[in-house]
Design a protein around this motif. Structure first.
Motif, PDB file in Angstrom:
ATOM      1  N   SER A  77     -14.327  29.900  13.066  1.00 44.20           N
ATOM      2  CA  SER A  77     -14.387  30.805  14.220  1.00 44.20           C
ATOM      3  C   SER A  77     -14.278  30.023  15.522  1.00 44.20           C
ATOM      4  CB  SER A  77     -15.658  31.648  14.189  1.00 44.20           C
ATOM      5  OG  SER A  77     -16.801  30.857  14.401  1.00 44.20           O
ATOM      6  N   ALA A  78     -14.872  28.837  15.575  1.00 42.43           N
ATOM      7  CA  ALA A  78     -14.759  28.005  16.779  1.00 42.43           C
ATOM      8  C   ALA A  78     -13.330  27.505  16.956  1.00 42.43           C
ATOM      9  CB  ALA A  78     -15.728  26.831  16.703  1.00 42.43           C
ATOM     10  N   LEU A  79     -12.685  27.166  15.866  1.00 41.87           N
ATOM     11  CA  LEU A  79     -11.289  26.724  15.908  1.00 41.87           C
ATOM     12  C   LEU A  79     -10.396  27.839  16.459  1.00 41.87           C
ATOM     13  CD1 LEU A  79      -9.131  24.583  15.140  1.00 41.87           C
ATOM     14  CD2 LEU A  79      -9.078  25.647  12.883  1.00 41.87           C
ATOM     15  N   CYS A  80     -10.584  29.050  15.936  1.00 43.83           N
ATOM     16  CA  CYS A  80      -9.793  30.197  16.408  1.00 43.83           C
ATOM     17  C   CYS A  80     -10.109  30.528  17.859  1.00 43.83           C
ATOM     18  CB  CYS A  80     -10.041  31.415  15.521  1.00 43.83           C
ATOM     19  SG  CYS A  80      -9.343  31.267  13.881  1.00 43.83           S
ATOM     20  N   SER A  81     -11.373  30.413  18.227  1.00 41.69           N
ATOM     21  CA  SER A  81     -11.782  30.720  19.592  1.00 41.69           C
ATOM     22  C   SER A  81     -11.154  29.755  20.592  1.00 41.69           C
ATOM     23  CB  SER A  81     -13.307  30.663  19.676  1.00 41.69           C
ATOM     24  OG  SER A  81     -13.746  30.955  20.962  1.00 41.69           O
ATOM     25  N   LYS A  82     -11.195  28.466  20.272  1.00 44.82           N
ATOM     26  CA  LYS A  82     -10.600  27.482  21.185  1.00 44.82           C
ATOM     27  C   LYS A  82      -9.080  27.642  21.242  1.00 44.82           C
ATOM     28  CE  LYS A  82     -10.547  22.764  22.664  1.00 44.82           C
ATOM     29  NZ  LYS A  82     -11.329  21.593  22.835  1.00 44.82           N
ATOM     30  N   THR A  83      -8.465  27.977  20.123  1.00 50.57           N
ATOM     31  CA  THR A  83      -7.023  28.206  20.115  1.00 50.57           C
ATOM     32  C   THR A  83      -6.679  29.427  20.964  1.00 50.57           C
ATOM     33  OG1 THR A  83      -6.859  27.231  17.915  1.00 50.57           O
ATOM     34  CG2 THR A  83      -5.017  28.591  18.639  1.00 50.57           C
ATOM     35  N   ALA A  84      -7.464  30.485  20.838  1.00 49.37           N
ATOM     36  CA  ALA A  84      -7.219  31.698  21.622  1.00 49.37           C
ATOM     37  C   ALA A  84      -7.325  31.421  23.115  1.00 49.37           C
ATOM     38  CB  ALA A  84      -8.211  32.783  21.217  1.00 49.37           C
ATOM     39  N   ALA A  85      -8.218  30.518  23.478  1.00 50.89           N
ATOM     40  CA  ALA A  85      -8.412  30.212  24.895  1.00 50.89           C
ATOM     41  C   ALA A  85      -7.193  29.565  25.534  1.00 50.89           C
ATOM     42  CB  ALA A  85      -9.622  29.301  25.063  1.00 50.89           C
TER      43      ALA A  85
ATOM     44  N   PHE B 293      -0.515  38.750  22.833  1.00 55.29           N
ATOM     45  CA  PHE B 293      -0.561  38.994  21.391  1.00 55.29           C
ATOM     46  C   PHE B 293      -1.308  37.877  20.664  1.00 55.29           C
ATOM     47  CE2 PHE B 293       1.229  38.309  17.161  1.00 55.29           C
ATOM     48  CZ  PHE B 293       0.839  39.501  16.559  1.00 55.29           C
ATOM     49  N   ARG B 294      -0.988  36.625  20.988  1.00 56.93           N
ATOM     50  CA  ARG B 294      -1.646  35.506  20.298  1.00 56.93           C
ATOM     51  C   ARG B 294      -3.125  35.435  20.637  1.00 56.93           C
ATOM     52  NH1 ARG B 294       2.769  30.657  19.931  1.00 56.93           N
ATOM     53  NH2 ARG B 294       4.197  31.845  18.634  1.00 56.93           N
ATOM     54  N   TRP B 295      -3.507  35.736  21.856  1.00 58.80           N
ATOM     55  CA  TRP B 295      -4.914  35.768  22.240  1.00 58.80           C
ATOM     56  C   TRP B 295      -5.642  36.810  21.393  1.00 58.80           C
ATOM     57  CZ3 TRP B 295      -8.207  39.445  24.341  1.00 58.80           C
ATOM     58  CH2 TRP B 295      -9.406  38.975  24.881  1.00 58.80           C
ATOM     59  N   LEU B 296      -5.054  38.011  21.300  1.00 51.77           N
ATOM     60  CA  LEU B 296      -5.653  39.079  20.483  1.00 51.77           C
ATOM     61  C   LEU B 296      -5.707  38.692  19.008  1.00 51.77           C
ATOM     62  CD1 LEU B 296      -3.958  42.194  22.112  1.00 51.77           C
ATOM     63  CD2 LEU B 296      -6.387  41.581  22.214  1.00 51.77           C
ATOM     64  N   LEU B 297      -4.659  38.031  18.534  1.00 53.17           N
ATOM     65  CA  LEU B 297      -4.619  37.603  17.138  1.00 53.17           C
ATOM     66  C   LEU B 297      -5.745  36.622  16.826  1.00 53.17           C
ATOM     67  CD1 LEU B 297      -2.922  37.645  14.456  1.00 53.17           C
ATOM     68  CD2 LEU B 297      -1.793  35.601  15.354  1.00 53.17           C
ATOM     69  N   PHE B 298      -5.913  35.601  17.658  1.00 56.57           N
ATOM     70  CA  PHE B 298      -6.944  34.603  17.382  1.00 56.57           C
ATOM     71  C   PHE B 298      -8.351  35.141  17.610  1.00 56.57           C
ATOM     72  CE2 PHE B 298      -3.338  31.673  17.628  1.00 56.57           C
ATOM     73  CZ  PHE B 298      -3.572  30.947  16.472  1.00 56.57           C
ATOM     74  N   TYR B 299      -8.544  35.968  18.645  1.00 56.19           N
ATOM     75  CA  TYR B 299      -9.880  36.550  18.822  1.00 56.19           C
ATOM     76  C   TYR B 299     -10.178  37.599  17.749  1.00 56.19           C
ATOM     77  CZ  TYR B 299     -11.630  34.004  22.764  1.00 56.19           C
ATOM     78  OH  TYR B 299     -12.124  33.002  23.552  1.00 56.19           O
ATOM     79  N   GLY B 300      -9.151  38.272  17.268  1.00 54.94           N
ATOM     80  CA  GLY B 300      -9.338  39.162  16.121  1.00 54.94           C
ATOM     81  C   GLY B 300      -9.772  38.382  14.898  1.00 54.94           C
ATOM     82  N   ALA B 301      -9.192  37.191  14.711  1.00 47.43           N
ATOM     83  CA  ALA B 301      -9.600  36.325  13.600  1.00 47.43           C
ATOM     84  C   ALA B 301     -11.050  35.893  13.753  1.00 47.43           C
ATOM     85  CB  ALA B 301      -8.680  35.112  13.520  1.00 47.43           C
ATOM     86  N   VAL B 302     -11.470  35.616  14.991  1.00 48.56           N
ATOM     87  CA  VAL B 302     -12.874  35.243  15.237  1.00 48.56           C
ATOM     88  C   VAL B 302     -13.794  36.374  14.785  1.00 48.56           C
ATOM     89  CG1 VAL B 302     -14.602  34.785  17.022  1.00 48.56           C
ATOM     90  CG2 VAL B 302     -12.387  33.643  17.127  1.00 48.56           C
TER      91      VAL B 302
END
Length: 122
Positions: free
Chosen positions: A23-31, A38-47
């Motif tokens: 979740s931290a990996l996805c959160s930092k990637t989303a940032a 779309f990618r921000w929503l995708l990674f925060y959705g993964a979180v």
């Protein structure tokens, strides 16, 4: 609890800690993406998905282990953060960070040693 099944629970606990650290990996990637893209929503959705699944499986772990044991092992998340930071974000791994990771591992191992649970609910 039989030793084999207890080992399986610890393995499941650490697999869950690894999963949780994603979740931290996805959160930092989303940032790194614009908010609302779309990618921000995708990674925060993964979180959100990771944290939801983690919560469900965490309940199963703490049903089978003392709460203090489960939370103490959760400190391994810091180690996974160090690994993910180096692998995916090219962050420097310093001697201080390695020393801290070694202390965390030592604490987990010492806590898990036979006899270490005397005086606690095991």
């Amino acid at each position: 609890m039989r030793q084999a099944s207890k080992g399986g629970i610890y393995l499941a606990l650490h697999a869950l800690v690894l999963f949780y650290s994603l979740s931290a990996l996805c959160s930092k990637t989303a940032a790194s993406y614009p908010v609302g893209s779309f990618r921000w929503l995708l990674f925060y959705g993964a979180v959100i998905l990771i944290l939801g699944l983690y919560a469900i499986f965490w309940q199963q772990i703490i049903k089978r282990l003392p709460l203090s044991t489960a939370y103490m092992n959760k400190a391994a998340t810091v180690i996974w953060g160090l690994v993910f930071g180096a692998l995916f974000f090219h962050e420097r791994v310093t001697a201080g960070k390695l020393f801290g990771a070694a202390l965390i591992i030592a604490g987990i191992v010492l806590y898990a040693l036979p006899g270490a649970t005397r005086g606690r609910d095991a």
